[in-house]
Enzyme design. Sequence first.
Site, PDB file in Angstrom:
ATOM      1  N   ASP A  82       0.279  -6.460   1.848  1.00 13.42           N
ATOM      2  CA  ASP A  82       0.874  -5.536   1.196  1.00 13.42           C
ATOM      3  C   ASP A  82       1.885  -4.866   2.237  1.00 13.42           C
ATOM      4  OD1 ASP A  82       1.842  -3.494  -0.475  1.00 13.42           O
ATOM      5  OD2 ASP A  82       0.223  -2.633  -0.915  1.00 13.42           O
ATOM      6  N   LYS A  84       5.216  -4.510   1.636  1.00 12.66           N
ATOM      7  CA  LYS A  84       6.360  -3.672   1.094  1.00 12.66           C
ATOM      8  C   LYS A  84       7.725  -4.127   1.713  1.00 12.66           C
ATOM      9  CE  LYS A  84       3.329  -0.482  -1.579  1.00 12.66           C
ATOM     10  NZ  LYS A  84       2.211  -0.558  -1.093  1.00 12.66           N
ATOM     11  N   ASP A  87      13.483  -4.507   4.491  1.00 12.50           N
ATOM     12  CA  ASP A  87      14.430  -4.505   5.652  1.00 12.50           C
ATOM     13  C   ASP A  87      15.742  -5.548   5.545  1.00 12.50           C
ATOM     14  OD1 ASP A  87      15.594  -3.351   7.749  1.00 12.50           O
ATOM     15  OD2 ASP A  87      13.951  -4.034   9.187  1.00 12.50           O
ATOM     16  N   VAL A 206      -5.450   2.084 -10.979  1.00 12.46           N
ATOM     17  CA  VAL A 206      -6.756   2.396 -11.882  1.00 12.46           C
ATOM     18  C   VAL A 206      -7.813   3.478 -11.108  1.00 12.46           C
ATOM     19  CG1 VAL A 206      -6.419   0.357 -13.184  1.00 12.46           C
ATOM     20  CG2 VAL A 206      -8.026   0.434 -11.571  1.00 12.46           C
ATOM     21  N   GLY A 207      -8.641   4.192 -11.987  1.00  9.91           N
ATOM     22  CA  GLY A 207      -9.644   4.980 -11.272  1.00  9.91           C
ATOM     23  C   GLY A 207      -8.916   6.150 -10.490  1.00  9.91           C
ATOM     24  N   GLN A 209      -6.254   6.868  -9.027  1.00  9.83           N
ATOM     25  CA  GLN A 209      -4.864   7.415  -9.375  1.00  9.83           C
ATOM     26  C   GLN A 209      -4.946   7.569 -10.897  1.00  9.83           C
ATOM     27  OE1 GLN A 209      -1.460   5.368  -7.568  1.00  9.83           O
ATOM     28  NE2 GLN A 209      -2.833   4.224  -6.330  1.00  9.83           N
ATOM     29  N   GLY A 211      -5.041   5.654 -13.612  1.00 14.89           N
ATOM     30  CA  GLY A 211      -4.879   4.715 -14.664  1.00 14.89           C
ATOM     31  C   GLY A 211      -6.222   3.922 -15.248  1.00 14.89           C
TER      32      GLY A 211
HETATM   33  P1  BMP Z   1      -6.579   2.917  -5.165  1.00 11.31           P
HETATM   34  O1  BMP Z   1      -7.187   1.808  -6.166  1.00 11.31           O
HETATM   35  O2  BMP Z   1      -7.551   3.281  -4.109  1.00 11.31           O
HETATM   36  O3  BMP Z   1      -5.945   3.770  -5.796  1.00 11.31           O
HETATM   37  O4  BMP Z   1      -5.681   1.682  -4.248  1.00 11.31           O
HETATM   38  C1  BMP Z   1      -4.534   1.367  -4.596  1.00 11.31           C
HETATM   39  C2  BMP Z   1      -3.758   0.351  -3.564  1.00 11.31           C
HETATM   40  O5  BMP Z   1      -2.614  -0.296  -4.165  1.00 11.31           O
HETATM   41  C3  BMP Z   1      -3.473   0.845  -2.511  1.00 11.31           C
HETATM   42  O6  BMP Z   1      -3.673  -0.147  -1.448  1.00 11.31           O
HETATM   43  C4  BMP Z   1      -1.928   1.066  -2.810  1.00 11.31           C
HETATM   44  O7  BMP Z   1      -1.308   0.706  -1.441  1.00 11.31           O
HETATM   45  C5  BMP Z   1      -1.365  -0.014  -3.533  1.00 11.31           C
HETATM   46  N1  BMP Z   1      -0.452   0.310  -4.481  1.00 11.31           N
HETATM   47  C6  BMP Z   1      -0.305   1.567  -5.281  1.00 11.31           C
HETATM   48  O8  BMP Z   1      -1.632   2.238  -5.330  1.00 11.31           O
HETATM   49  N2  BMP Z   1       0.566   1.765  -6.146  1.00 11.31           N
HETATM   50  C7  BMP Z   1       1.581   0.988  -6.259  1.00 11.31           C
HETATM   51  O9  BMP Z   1       2.415   1.110  -6.957  1.00 11.31           O
HETATM   52  C8  BMP Z   1       1.890  -0.216  -5.507  1.00 11.31           C
HETATM   53  C9  BMP Z   1       0.763  -0.408  -4.576  1.00 11.31           C
HETATM   54  O10 BMP Z   1       0.791  -1.307  -3.719  1.00 11.31           O
END
Ligand code: BMP
Length: 249
Positions: A82, A84, A87, A206-207, A209, A211
């Site tokens: 990941d 992203k 550049d 998901v979870g 955050q 979603g």
């Molecule tokens: P989590 O399930 O703990 O929220 O983690 C989500 C993962 O997805 C993290 O590794 C984050 O860098 C990645 N991510 C994100 O959360 N949102 C995005 O829009 C793009 C991502 O890569």
Amino acid sequence: MFDEKIRTVASRNHSRTVLALDIEDPDPSRLLEKSTRLIQSVKDEICAVKINRQLILALGIPSIADTIIKLASDLNLPTIMDAKLNDVGHTNGFMARTFFDAGFDAVIASPVAGWENGLDTVFEAARSRGKGILLLTYMSNPGAEAFYSLRAKPSEGTERPVFELLAELAMEWRAHGVVVGATKPDVISRVRQLVGPSLPIYSPGVGAQGGDARRAVRAGATYLIVGRAIYAASDPKNAARAFKMEFEP
Ligand code: BMP
């Protein structure tokens, strides 16, 4: 090829969950040990492992290649970097080649860099090695709306939200998937309409955050990217297994 590899593992493990390996520890050897233990414990419940730049900063590429990527590869689990990438071409190309040659099967890039002397080198590195590129199309955090929903008018065509232009670019550039936040099921549906049935949509958020996994899947997500809801759970294996149900009718 990356897309074939992840599809095969998804079908073998009956899982479309990508583990986001974002665990932290100030002690590098403990971090490595926690990471490998987590992968071992959820190996049959996931279809890929995603590694973030934070893990690269903590451990360095050679150490990750010798341990985490090797373990994932022994377990037949594809690995996604990941990065992203965002550049200019020569540094993007260097980073992509470094990640691929360290053993990663796919890299996440940002289409905002554009094609010419931007992501062209990244796609070239992936194509010549049979690796994958996933393009960020709509991020999962609340602040993402300010940019991804902004309406823009390309020189040819009608005004539409930026994320729709990005989804079209993913098709044009023949990306292997797009990343769309699970916090925006309506956006997932719209992207699914634009990219058709076969381009995979990877959905984080998901979870922790907020979603909803089932809603994201119903809206058209192909894979869920899950971090904290798995690695911070008291029983990560069970937590990862529970996500399999979200794909059942
Ligand atoms: P989590 O399930 O703990 O929220 O983690 C989500 C993962 O997805 C993290 O590794 C984050 O860098 C990645 N991510 C994100 O959360 N949102 C995005 O829009 C793009 C991502 O890569």
